[in-house]
Each structure stands twice: as structure tokens, then as C-alpha cells.
Write a protein that holds these residues in place. Structure first.
Motif, PDB file in Angstrom:
ATOM      1  N   ILE A  14     -52.724  -2.245  38.310  1.00 23.76           N
ATOM      2  CA  ILE A  14     -51.893  -1.400  39.157  1.00 23.76           C
ATOM      3  C   ILE A  14     -52.342  -1.582  40.605  1.00 23.76           C
ATOM      4  O   ILE A  14     -53.526  -1.525  40.911  1.00 23.76           O
ATOM      5  CB  ILE A  14     -52.046   0.079  38.760  1.00 23.76           C
ATOM      6  N   ARG A  15     -51.387  -1.759  41.504  1.00 29.51           N
ATOM      7  CA  ARG A  15     -51.708  -1.865  42.923  1.00 29.51           C
ATOM      8  C   ARG A  15     -50.665  -1.071  43.695  1.00 29.51           C
ATOM      9  O   ARG A  15     -49.512  -0.993  43.325  1.00 29.51           O
ATOM     10  CB  ARG A  15     -51.710  -3.320  43.409  1.00 29.51           C
ATOM     11  N   CYS A  22     -57.027   2.395  39.312  1.00 32.97           N
ATOM     12  CA  CYS A  22     -57.505   2.607  37.948  1.00 32.97           C
ATOM     13  C   CYS A  22     -56.314   2.560  37.000  1.00 32.97           C
ATOM     14  O   CYS A  22     -55.285   3.186  37.262  1.00 32.97           O
ATOM     15  CB  CYS A  22     -58.214   3.949  37.854  1.00 32.97           C
ATOM     16  N   ARG A  23     -56.452   1.860  35.875  1.00 32.26           N
ATOM     17  CA  ARG A  23     -55.360   1.789  34.906  1.00 32.26           C
ATOM     18  C   ARG A  23     -55.193   3.094  34.143  1.00 32.26           C
ATOM     19  O   ARG A  23     -54.143   3.332  33.557  1.00 32.26           O
ATOM     20  CB  ARG A  23     -55.619   0.656  33.921  1.00 32.26           C
ATOM     21  N   GLU A  54     -42.622   1.261  34.782  1.00 28.19           N
ATOM     22  CA  GLU A  54     -43.565   2.345  35.029  1.00 28.19           C
ATOM     23  C   GLU A  54     -45.020   1.917  34.816  1.00 28.19           C
ATOM     24  O   GLU A  54     -45.938   2.585  35.279  1.00 28.19           O
ATOM     25  CB  GLU A  54     -43.255   3.529  34.115  1.00 28.19           C
ATOM     26  N   ARG A  55     -45.252   0.821  34.124  1.00 23.49           N
ATOM     27  CA  ARG A  55     -46.616   0.423  33.792  1.00 23.49           C
ATOM     28  C   ARG A  55     -47.474   0.182  35.022  1.00 23.49           C
ATOM     29  O   ARG A  55     -48.685   0.399  34.991  1.00 23.49           O
ATOM     30  CB  ARG A  55     -46.605  -0.837  32.920  1.00 23.49           C
ATOM     31  N   THR A  56     -46.852  -0.306  36.106  1.00 21.33           N
ATOM     32  CA  THR A  56     -47.627  -0.635  37.300  1.00 21.33           C
ATOM     33  C   THR A  56     -47.300   0.274  38.487  1.00 21.33           C
ATOM     34  O   THR A  56     -47.699  -0.019  39.605  1.00 21.33           O
ATOM     35  CB  THR A  56     -47.403  -2.103  37.698  1.00 21.33           C
ATOM     36  N   ARG A  57     -46.594   1.372  38.248  1.00 19.27           N
ATOM     37  CA  ARG A  57     -46.309   2.325  39.335  1.00 19.27           C
ATOM     38  C   ARG A  57     -47.438   3.338  39.418  1.00 19.27           C
ATOM     39  O   ARG A  57     -47.747   4.023  38.441  1.00 19.27           O
ATOM     40  CB  ARG A  57     -44.970   3.030  39.096  1.00 19.27           C
ATOM     41  N   ARG A  63     -49.200   7.997  32.053  1.00 21.04           N
ATOM     42  CA  ARG A  63     -50.544   7.499  31.734  1.00 21.04           C
ATOM     43  C   ARG A  63     -51.548   8.643  31.680  1.00 21.04           C
ATOM     44  O   ARG A  63     -52.523   8.584  30.931  1.00 21.04           O
ATOM     45  CB  ARG A  63     -50.993   6.419  32.720  1.00 21.04           C
ATOM     46  N   LEU A  64     -51.324   9.702  32.462  1.00 21.50           N
ATOM     47  CA  LEU A  64     -52.223  10.859  32.401  1.00 21.50           C
ATOM     48  C   LEU A  64     -52.075  11.598  31.078  1.00 21.50           C
ATOM     49  O   LEU A  64     -53.054  12.116  30.536  1.00 21.50           O
ATOM     50  CB  LEU A  64     -51.943  11.815  33.563  1.00 21.50           C
TER      51      LEU A  64
END
Length: 233
Positions: A14-15, A22-23, A54-57, A63-64
């Protein structure tokens, strides 16, 4: 302790604004919250139907949910070459989305066999398509949330009045199914995450004049201070 990752390890990290994230929580690595997040035992099995974008946003809140809720699972949809999925957990399938004809979620739903709560995770249009097209959602009973407090998210523009982030929606649903304490603890963690993400967006730092502290460097102390309201947001 085993966490369900949002991204397989072969995907790019993620950037946001060129900063590695943090992933697990999506924050800059120096401000990672993961070490301080609780793991909440619930009877409900939460399954997120997460759109691939959404995986890299960094603003994704699904993810939480995977970090906070024991047994939560992330299933990625919309991939060009979809990966095979394991069967869903045993239980009564409910899909959380305000579709026409959806009924309100009730504490009575927690009685009997465990609930498998399917939660679309993405933009409004992506979530709507997941409800209608995702194989796991087919045949699941649509349910909607009871009325509650407005969203405390603020990192994305709400698509409609009363809309909630994925984490807020899951927290409210688990408050109905698994008790108010679960919802409260999820929202406490969410408030800290939003506070940090907002500070990073505005200033690039967690506190005025100082970069944030990451995993293993005072995170738990800082989270406690943020949660009990001693820092203004």
C-alpha cells in the motif's frame, strides 16, 4: 495470533503520496496501530467481499475489520483472474446492504445457528454489484442496519445521507448480534485510526512537531492517550 491479510504477499505494498504503508492498518509504517489493536471474539462470522481496488487504498477500513474481529475473512472480488474460494463457513447467510426489501437486522438473528454476515467492501456502486453478482452473496437474505449515530469517518465523501464506512457498518451490526461492548471497542479503535489518518493527510505527522511512533515504540501508550480523549481531533 493469526490475522487474515487483506493482500496476498505477492501484491505491491500500500502506498499513498509515495509513503509505504502498513498492510494491516494502512497507516505509514512509523504510525502503525496493529500492535495495539484488540482481537475481539464474536460468534458471528464476518466475511468481507472486498473489491480489488480497495486492496491498495490507504483509506480502506475493511482491513481494520480483519485485524479486529476474530474469524473475519476477506474475499477479493473483481480480479481479472479470480482465485478459487474455499466454501463459506457454516451458518445462516445474511448480506448487509440496504437493498429494496431488506429488513432491519435484529438481536433475534443471533439466536439459533451462527450468522455468516456478508459485507460488501468498496464504493457504493461496487458494493451494490457485489450483492447482485458475487457468488457468495447469491441466496443470502438482505438485511440493513438499525438507525444510529452519523458516520465519524470523514476521509471519503459519503455517497448518500446516512452512509457508513465498512468498519462502522460492521461495528453496528456486531453491536446488534454480539453485544454493545464489541461495537464500542471497534469504534474506539476506529476513532484512533481516523485521528491518525487525518493528521497524516493534513500534516504528514501524528502530533505537532513530531512524527508518530510505530509498533514496538510506544504505540500502546499513545493509543490509550488518544482513546481517552486527551488529544483533540
Amino acid at each position: 495470533m493469526t490475522f487474515v491479510p487483506l493482500q496476498p504477499p505477492d501484491l505491491p505494498p500500500i502506498r499513498a503520496r509515495g509513503t509505504p504503508r502498513c498492510r494491516g492498518c494502512g497507516l505509514p509504517r512509523s504510525m502503525c496501530l496493529c500492535a495495539a489493536l484488540p482481537r475481539l471474539a464474536v460468534r458471528t462470522r464476518v466475511v468481507l467481499l472486498t473489491h480489488r481496488i480497495e486492496r491498495t487504498r490507504s483509506t480502506n477500513t475493511g482491513r481494520l475489520v480483519a485485524r479486529l474481529v476474530e474469524g473475519a475473512e476477506v474475499r477479493v472480488r473483481g480480479e481479472i483472474e479470480p482465485r478459487p474460494r474455499l466454501p463459506l463457513p457454516e451458518g445462516r447467510r445474511l448480506v448487509l446492504f440496504p437493498s429494496p426489501g431488506a429488513r432491519a437486522l435484529s438481536p433475534d438473528d443471533a439466536r439459533g445457528e451462527p450468522v455468516v454476515l456478508l459485507v460488501p467492501d468498496g464504493s457504493w456502486n461496487q458494493a451494490r454489484r457485489a450483492v447482485h453478482r458475487d457468488a457468495d452473496a447469491q441466496g443470502a437474505e438482505p438485511v440493513t442496519l438499525p438507525q444510529g449515530a452519523p458516520s465519524r469517518y470523514g476521509l471519503r465523501r459519503a455517497p448518500r445521507e446516512g452512509a457508513l464506512s465498512t468498519l462502522e457498518a460492521v461495528a453496528r451490526a456486531l453491536g446488534v448480534l454480539d453485544g454493545a461492548a464489541v461495537e464500542r471497542r471497534m469504534m474506539e479503535a476506529f476513532d484512533v485510526w481516523v485521528h491518525r489518518a487525518t493528521r497524516v493527510r493534513l500534516t504528514g505527522k501524528l502530533e505537532d512537531g513530531a512524527a508518530g511512533r510505530g509498533e514496538g515504540d510506544g504505540t500502546e501508550v499513545l493509543v490509550g492517550r488518544e482513546l481517552d480523549g486527551s488529544e483533540s481531533g
